[in-house]
Design an enzyme around this catalytic site. Structure first.
Site, PDB file in Angstrom:
ATOM      1  NE  ARG A  90     -86.239  26.780  17.116  1.00 13.40           N
ATOM      2  CZ  ARG A  90     -85.845  27.784  16.350  1.00 13.40           C
ATOM      3  NH1 ARG A  90     -84.581  28.170  16.360  1.00 13.40           N
ATOM      4  NH2 ARG A  90     -86.706  28.410  15.581  1.00 13.40           N
ATOM      5  CG  HIS A 108     -78.750  12.162  11.333  1.00 12.46           C
ATOM      6  ND1 HIS A 108     -78.959  13.526  11.233  1.00 12.46           N
ATOM      7  CD2 HIS A 108     -77.786  11.860  10.429  1.00 12.46           C
ATOM      8  CE1 HIS A 108     -78.144  14.025  10.328  1.00 12.46           C
ATOM      9  NE2 HIS A 108     -77.426  13.037   9.827  1.00 12.46           N
ATOM     10  CD  GLU A 173     -85.721   9.020   8.708  1.00 14.59           C
ATOM     11  OE1 GLU A 173     -86.338   9.688   9.546  1.00 14.59           O
ATOM     12  OE2 GLU A 173     -85.163   9.532   7.729  1.00 14.59           O
TER      13      GLU A 173
END
Ligand code: GRF
Length: 202
Positions: A90, A108, A173
């Site tokens: 969200r 990201h 990541e």
């Protein structure tokens, strides 16, 4: 440093942080893991190592603002010093960002500012780039627009699909996010406007 995490799903980045923490690599305490999704695998990963968890299902609230107020209160009660978004699906509102008294970071799966928003790996493949990667950044009011802390490039090969590229990026990541948290916890990340510099270790 007191670190709280928000995650909506699988939680592999949370797991990478937990693993590095167990190895003694991160000078932090995990004070809580929160989720908007009661079924998030991330919650189980936290519970396994006895990190307190809380769920904030949007359906339980009159609107998103009320949900965010609850999350902000929870983070305040935990004396949070850093909020880590790990696959939190969200977008945090302007209200949330301006009321948070601690920095917020996100990871990201692209080299920002290329391919912000959802399905970054598909966007990269559709565009035809030869190099993509991942970015750890401070969260501001925009969509993946905050000041960049660390980035690492990952090659895109002929024949890649979303699954193969995502897997290659995810592996990076899992190294980059703990490293960013470690540098922040050690006070080695200096932010001046959009520019973030890393005070290198001697
Ligand atoms: C990762 O690709 C991350 O870059 C993005 O959402 C995904 C979360 O995966 N923000 P996981 O839940 O950490 O496995």
């Amino acid at each position: 440093m007191r670190v709280a995490v928000l995650a909506s799903g699988r939680g592999s980045n949370l797991q990478a942080l937990i693993d590095k923490w167990l190895e003694g690599f991160l000078p932090i305490t995990f004070v809580g893991v929160g989720s908007d999704n009661v079924n998030a695998e991330a919650l189980l990963r936290a519970q396994k190592v006895r990190i307190p968890v809380r769920v904030f299902p949007l359906d339980d609230y009159a609107d998103k603002k009320n949900q965010e107020i609850d999350i902000l209160n929870w983070l305040e009660d935990l004396d949070t010093e850093l909020l880590v978004l790990a696959g939190y699906m969200r977008v945090l509102s302007k209200y949330f960002i301006s009321n948070a008294t601690y920095p917020i970071i996100n990871i990201h799966p692209s080299l920002l500012p290329a391919f912000p928003g959802l399905n970054a790996q598909k966007q990269a493949l559709d565009y035809g780039v030869k190099v993509s990667g991942c970015t750890v950044h401070f969260v501001d009011e925009g969509m993946d627009t905050g000041p960049i802390i660390l980035q690492e490039a990952v090659p895109v090969y002929d024949g890649d699909d979303v699954a193969s590229l995502s897997k290659r990026i995810l592996k990076v990541e899992h190294q980059l996010y703990p490293e960013a948290v470690r540098l922040i916890a050690l006070g080695k990340v200096k932010r001046e406007g959009r520019k973030v510099s890393i005070l290198r270790e001697s």
